[in-house]
Structure formats: structure tokens, C-alpha cells
Design an enzyme around this catalytic site. Structure first.
Site, PDB file in Angstrom:
ATOM      1  CB  ALA A 132       8.908   3.570  -1.744  1.00 37.61           C
TER       2      ALA A 132
ATOM      3  CE  LYS B 128      -3.784   1.999   2.575  1.00 35.50           C
ATOM      4  NZ  LYS B 128      -4.491   2.114   3.788  1.00 35.50           N
TER       5      LYS B 128
ATOM      6  CB  SER C 151       6.451  -1.398   6.238  1.00 38.78           C
ATOM      7  OG  SER C 151       6.518  -1.622   7.631  1.00 38.78           O
ATOM      8  CB  CYS C 152       4.660   0.638   1.636  1.00 36.94           C
ATOM      9  SG  CYS C 152       3.797  -0.942   1.815  1.00 36.94           S
ATOM     10  CB  THR C 153       6.767   5.298   3.444  1.00 35.87           C
ATOM     11  OG1 THR C 153       5.388   5.484   3.093  1.00 35.87           O
ATOM     12  CG2 THR C 153       7.526   6.597   3.289  1.00 35.87           C
TER      13      THR C 153
END
Length: 154
Positions: free
Chosen positions: A50, A40, A45-47
Site C-alpha cells: 500500500a 489484511k 507485507s500489505c503495508t
């Protein structure tokens, strides 16, 4: 988890990036491609994952590697995520989970002690001929760029 293995031909797909541009995997032959699947946009965590890639992007660019993030988010949501964190690479919209299903990274998983259905955080490194060179399934979000570069640099 994915049934794909190292040495398999990566499944072809066509998707759109944050600006609506069509991206087809088979047209990228001749370049090494990294597809990182994440659950998402704009989650903690995704940030981290990325941003790790963003902070090391010049190393990927210098090596001629094309990088794409893939999640079930929409083009519009991807554009907001890119603008907020100044990513230099594209994010592919997969709200129908076509690419996610082809790569086998959708299913049940544990999250905060609960069983949920979602994207398995995974990265596929695809060689210039379209074959899977490596698959990273134990992604360390803050160090993910180093994990990828470690595989590529051997």
C-alpha cells in the site's frame, strides 16, 4: 486462483470505502481502474504494498488512473490504516468477500509453511471500457507501484 482472464469484462460490484461512500465499478467507466487485492490492513507485507502505491500516487493521478485497495477489512479498519499511513486513495471494505469472490482471489494458500484460506494478493488493471487489461499475480510488495506502472506505460 482467479478464472478471469485478460480481455474479460471485469465483474461489476458495489462496495463502500473507508468513509461509507458507495463505489460501483461500472460507474467508473471512462477511467482506467486499478484494483489491488490484499489480505489484511496494517500487516507488514500489505503495508509495504500500500505504501509503494502511496509513494507513487502522483504518477497514477497524472495518468488519470483510479486506484482502490480491496480487503475483507471493515470501513473503520480501513480508515485507521489510511490515517496511519496517509494514503491518498480509497480502500474498499469487503467483509462478506463479495468482490473478492467475484474476482476469484479467495482460497487456500501457503503462508509461513502452513495451508491457510485467505486473499490471493493480486491486482487487476481495468481499461476505460471495463475490460481487464492485465492481472498481476506475482506481486512484489515493495515494488508493486512500479509493477503496475510498467503494465500501464507498456
Amino acid at each position: 486462483m482467479t478464472k478471469l482472464k485478460i480481455g474479460d469484462l471485469a465483474p461489476d460490484f458495489t462496495s463502500t470505502n473507508e468513509t461509507g461512500e458507495k463505489i460501483t465499478l461500472s460507474t467508473l467507466r471512462g477511467s482506467k481502474v486499478v484494483l489491488f487485492f490484499y489480505p489484511k490492513d496494517d500487516s507488514p507485507s500489505c503495508t509495504k504494498e500500500a505504501c509503494s502505491i502511496r509513494d507513487n500516487y502522483s504518477k497514477f493521478e497524472k495518468a488519470g488512473i483510479k486506484i482502490f485497495g480491496v480487503s475483507p477489512d471493515t470501513e473503520k479498519k480501513h480508515q485507521k490504516f489510511i490515517d496511519k499511513f496517509e494514503f491518498q486513495y480509497s480502500l474498499l471494505a469487503d467483509p462478506e468477500r463479495d468482490i473478492i469472490e467475484k474476482f476469484g482471489v479467495w482460497g487456500e494458500k501457503k503462508f509461513m509453511g502452513k495451508i491457510i484460506t485467505g486473499v490471493y494478493r493480486s491486482t487487476f488493471i481495468i481499461d476505460e471500457k471495463g475490460f481487464i487489461q492485465d492481472i498481476i499475480t506475482k506481486v512484489k510488495t515493495s515494488e508493486h507501484a512500479q509493477q503496475i506502472l510498467g503494465v500501464i506505460e507498456g
